[in-house]
Design a protein around this motif. Sequence first.
Motif, PDB file in Angstrom:
ATOM      1  N   ALA A   1     -48.578 -64.214 -47.546  1.00 27.19           N
ATOM      2  CA  ALA A   1     -49.076 -65.221 -46.600  1.00 27.19           C
ATOM      3  C   ALA A   1     -48.182 -65.235 -45.367  1.00 27.19           C
ATOM      4  O   ALA A   1     -46.992 -64.911 -45.442  1.00 27.19           O
ATOM      5  CB  ALA A   1     -49.113 -66.605 -47.239  1.00 27.19           C
ATOM      6  N   ALA A   2     -48.757 -65.625 -44.242  1.00 23.70           N
ATOM      7  CA  ALA A   2     -47.999 -65.714 -42.992  1.00 23.70           C
ATOM      8  C   ALA A   2     -48.455 -66.925 -42.211  1.00 23.70           C
ATOM      9  O   ALA A   2     -49.633 -67.312 -42.255  1.00 23.70           O
ATOM     10  CB  ALA A   2     -48.180 -64.448 -42.148  1.00 23.70           C
ATOM     11  N   VAL A   3     -47.501 -67.535 -41.491  1.00 22.25           N
ATOM     12  CA  VAL A   3     -47.804 -68.666 -40.605  1.00 22.25           C
ATOM     13  C   VAL A   3     -47.927 -68.139 -39.183  1.00 22.25           C
ATOM     14  O   VAL A   3     -47.000 -67.510 -38.661  1.00 22.25           O
ATOM     15  CB  VAL A   3     -46.696 -69.730 -40.665  1.00 22.25           C
ATOM     16  N   LEU A   4     -49.064 -68.389 -38.555  1.00 26.17           N
ATOM     17  CA  LEU A   4     -49.293 -68.003 -37.166  1.00 26.17           C
ATOM     18  C   LEU A   4     -49.725 -69.224 -36.370  1.00 26.17           C
ATOM     19  O   LEU A   4     -50.248 -70.193 -36.915  1.00 26.17           O
ATOM     20  CB  LEU A   4     -50.384 -66.932 -37.066  1.00 26.17           C
ATOM     21  N   ASP A   5     -49.511 -69.164 -35.065  1.00 25.16           N
ATOM     22  CA  ASP A   5     -50.045 -70.192 -34.177  1.00 25.16           C
ATOM     23  C   ASP A   5     -51.568 -70.133 -34.228  1.00 25.16           C
ATOM     24  O   ASP A   5     -52.161 -69.052 -34.277  1.00 25.16           O
ATOM     25  CB  ASP A   5     -49.546 -69.947 -32.751  1.00 25.16           C
ATOM     26  N   SER A   6     -52.211 -71.302 -34.222  1.00 19.38           N
ATOM     27  CA  SER A   6     -53.673 -71.331 -34.334  1.00 19.38           C
ATOM     28  C   SER A   6     -54.360 -70.617 -33.179  1.00 19.38           C
ATOM     29  O   SER A   6     -55.507 -70.182 -33.319  1.00 19.38           O
ATOM     30  CB  SER A   6     -54.168 -72.776 -34.438  1.00 19.38           C
ATOM     31  N   ASN A   7     -53.690 -70.479 -32.039  1.00 19.57           N
ATOM     32  CA  ASN A   7     -54.289 -69.734 -30.927  1.00 19.57           C
ATOM     33  C   ASN A   7     -54.375 -68.245 -31.203  1.00 19.57           C
ATOM     34  O   ASN A   7     -55.082 -67.518 -30.505  1.00 19.57           O
ATOM     35  CB  ASN A   7     -53.484 -69.963 -29.643  1.00 19.57           C
ATOM     36  N   GLU A   8     -53.625 -67.748 -32.209  1.00 23.69           N
ATOM     37  CA  GLU A   8     -53.684 -66.336 -32.549  1.00 23.69           C
ATOM     38  C   GLU A   8     -55.020 -65.956 -33.182  1.00 23.69           C
ATOM     39  O   GLU A   8     -55.447 -64.808 -33.096  1.00 23.69           O
ATOM     40  CB  GLU A   8     -52.553 -65.994 -33.531  1.00 23.69           C
TER      41      GLU A   8
ATOM     42  N   ILE B   1     -53.574 -66.420 -44.194  1.00 24.33           N
ATOM     43  CA  ILE B   1     -53.015 -66.826 -42.908  1.00 24.33           C
ATOM     44  C   ILE B   1     -53.060 -68.343 -42.828  1.00 24.33           C
ATOM     45  O   ILE B   1     -54.120 -68.957 -43.010  1.00 24.33           O
ATOM     46  CB  ILE B   1     -53.797 -66.218 -41.724  1.00 24.33           C
ATOM     47  N   LEU B   2     -51.904 -68.948 -42.588  1.00 25.10           N
ATOM     48  CA  LEU B   2     -51.792 -70.393 -42.412  1.00 25.10           C
ATOM     49  C   LEU B   2     -51.590 -70.661 -40.931  1.00 25.10           C
ATOM     50  O   LEU B   2     -50.595 -70.235 -40.346  1.00 25.10           O
ATOM     51  CB  LEU B   2     -50.624 -70.941 -43.235  1.00 25.10           C
ATOM     52  N   LEU B   3     -52.535 -71.351 -40.337  1.00 23.84           N
ATOM     53  CA  LEU B   3     -52.551 -71.528 -38.884  1.00 23.84           C
ATOM     54  C   LEU B   3     -51.902 -72.849 -38.494  1.00 23.84           C
ATOM     55  O   LEU B   3     -52.400 -73.922 -38.827  1.00 23.84           O
ATOM     56  CB  LEU B   3     -53.982 -71.464 -38.371  1.00 23.84           C
ATOM     57  N   ALA B   4     -50.775 -72.754 -37.808  1.00 23.81           N
ATOM     58  CA  ALA B   4     -50.057 -73.937 -37.333  1.00 23.81           C
ATOM     59  C   ALA B   4     -50.773 -74.499 -36.113  1.00 23.81           C
ATOM     60  O   ALA B   4     -51.077 -73.761 -35.167  1.00 23.81           O
ATOM     61  CB  ALA B   4     -48.618 -73.576 -36.990  1.00 23.81           C
ATOM     62  N   ASP B   5     -51.014 -75.788 -36.127  1.00 22.79           N
ATOM     63  CA  ASP B   5     -51.789 -76.425 -35.060  1.00 22.79           C
ATOM     64  C   ASP B   5     -51.062 -76.303 -33.725  1.00 22.79           C
ATOM     65  O   ASP B   5     -49.972 -76.824 -33.528  1.00 22.79           O
ATOM     66  CB  ASP B   5     -52.022 -77.897 -35.389  1.00 22.79           C
ATOM     67  N   HIS B   6     -51.689 -75.613 -32.784  1.00 20.46           N
ATOM     68  CA  HIS B   6     -51.075 -75.315 -31.488  1.00 20.46           C
ATOM     69  C   HIS B   6     -50.781 -76.579 -30.685  1.00 20.46           C
ATOM     70  O   HIS B   6     -49.726 -76.692 -30.055  1.00 20.46           O
ATOM     71  CB  HIS B   6     -52.007 -74.391 -30.695  1.00 20.46           C
ATOM     72  N   VAL B   7     -51.702 -77.527 -30.712  1.00 17.87           N
ATOM     73  CA  VAL B   7     -51.520 -78.755 -29.941  1.00 17.87           C
ATOM     74  C   VAL B   7     -50.320 -79.549 -30.466  1.00 17.87           C
ATOM     75  O   VAL B   7     -49.477 -80.024 -29.694  1.00 17.87           O
ATOM     76  CB  VAL B   7     -52.793 -79.618 -29.965  1.00 17.87           C
TER      77      VAL B   7
END
Length: 492
Positions: free
Chosen positions: A366-373, A400-406
């Motif tokens: 698993a990986a954490v990415l910015d949600s804009n990715e 993929i775990l998407l970190a909330d960009h805002v």
Amino acid sequence: MHGLLPADIPRRILSLAAAAVLPAAVTAVLALAGPAQAQPAQPVYAAQPVQAGRVSIVIDSMTPQTAKPGSTVTVAGTVTNGTSQTKAGLDVQLWTSSARFQTRDEMDGYVSHGTGASLLEAGNAFSFTASLKPGATVQWHASFQVDTMGMDQFGVYPVSAQLGDGDGGVLGVDQTLLPFWPGKQAGLARPLDIAWVWPLVDQPHHQVCTALTNNDLATSLAPGGRLSALLGAGLADPGAHVTWVVDPALLSDVNTMTERYQVASGLGCSDPANEPASKAATTWLNALRGITAGQPPVITPYANVDVSALVHSGLAPDITSAYSMGYAVADSVLHGSFGPTIAVPAGRTADLSVLTNLATAQHIGAAVLDSNEMPPANPAVFEDDAITSIRTPSGVNMTILLADHVLTGVLATADTSSGVLPPGTQFTVTQRFLAETAMIAAEAPDSDRSIVVDPPEDWSPSATLAGDLLSETTSTPWLSPTALGSLAGAPD
């Protein structure tokens, strides 16, 4: 570009063009959009900062921060006269609405540009009995009842404070967001799963010699320092289930400071200064050992190296070396056994080639990415959720775990090097956190959704703010705190 992706990713599109190569120690610091200047018309304004040459108003508290049926909401703040003239007859009028925001875009537009809300006067105006001299700052407070204003549905409502000159003119306005919780489950299928990425990352402080490059960590580890505040907040609120993301290079540096150590400034290692063993380093490291014994952390590659830069430079074997060294250091310092779990790439950016390396060579699932990715394939029907997945060209699935960009941008505005934040900034960040999470939950109440909150890697909040955010996470009825690993094991 879309043709490069497997056909079984219906909800998210991996943005290959977004694989920016960022230095490992530099985090993309996001800022909220600058507010528009208030206009003397219908009171739908953007926040007006304190500036010389004008009379300005700031909201720095609201009680309660989440309203319920029967609540009386009290808003308070300050007014500052930045002009060269004495001002008399000033008043503050609150405005709000019986209509909640329907989407996050609508709410964010109100915060950034003062649009998207039709407001009505709320409660009685607060009138200043004394004149306001040039340069003076005075406090104000005003209240309204939510039942009178017609708030009855779970969601987020606009609140504005308008500064008037007593003759019908508008001198300034500030605004905030008010979540409303009607009680029970408020129509939610279940609370929103929320996972915090809690970064214990710093610049590497070791040279080729044994001396540290500087003694900055002494301040950061001491009470009131950045690393002390982050660790203290997580320890004080275990119910928030934060996921500690730890750079093993930091562990090595702190471990060095638990005994007599040397600091050599400059490029060479000559004439190092001797420093006594740091009690703060020992205390901090012992506390981290205690909390990670029952709550395993995510270990970054040593020195939090930029895996994207290494992959794109043809240095993929160095990633394996950095992870191997990192696990060994973490095992030694934290007295545990650590291995591949979740990747948290520097800058939260990665393209398919980077994710393929992490999945196949590093055996990370698993990986954490910015949600804009990974923006939505169809924004018209997309619902915010943190969990998605990809299939690498080698056929390996990766969560993929998407970190909330805002929210990353909101938290970045609360960065401080002094350990102290102005009351207005601290209130704005905690209130925006509540409002954004409430909006995510309220947009699709029948959906089973989740959110990842990921501060900048070098985040330096005040101890009070860090504690308040985690306290809100555990006490807010529409949130259910969970560890990052739990989300990584959930279905897409």
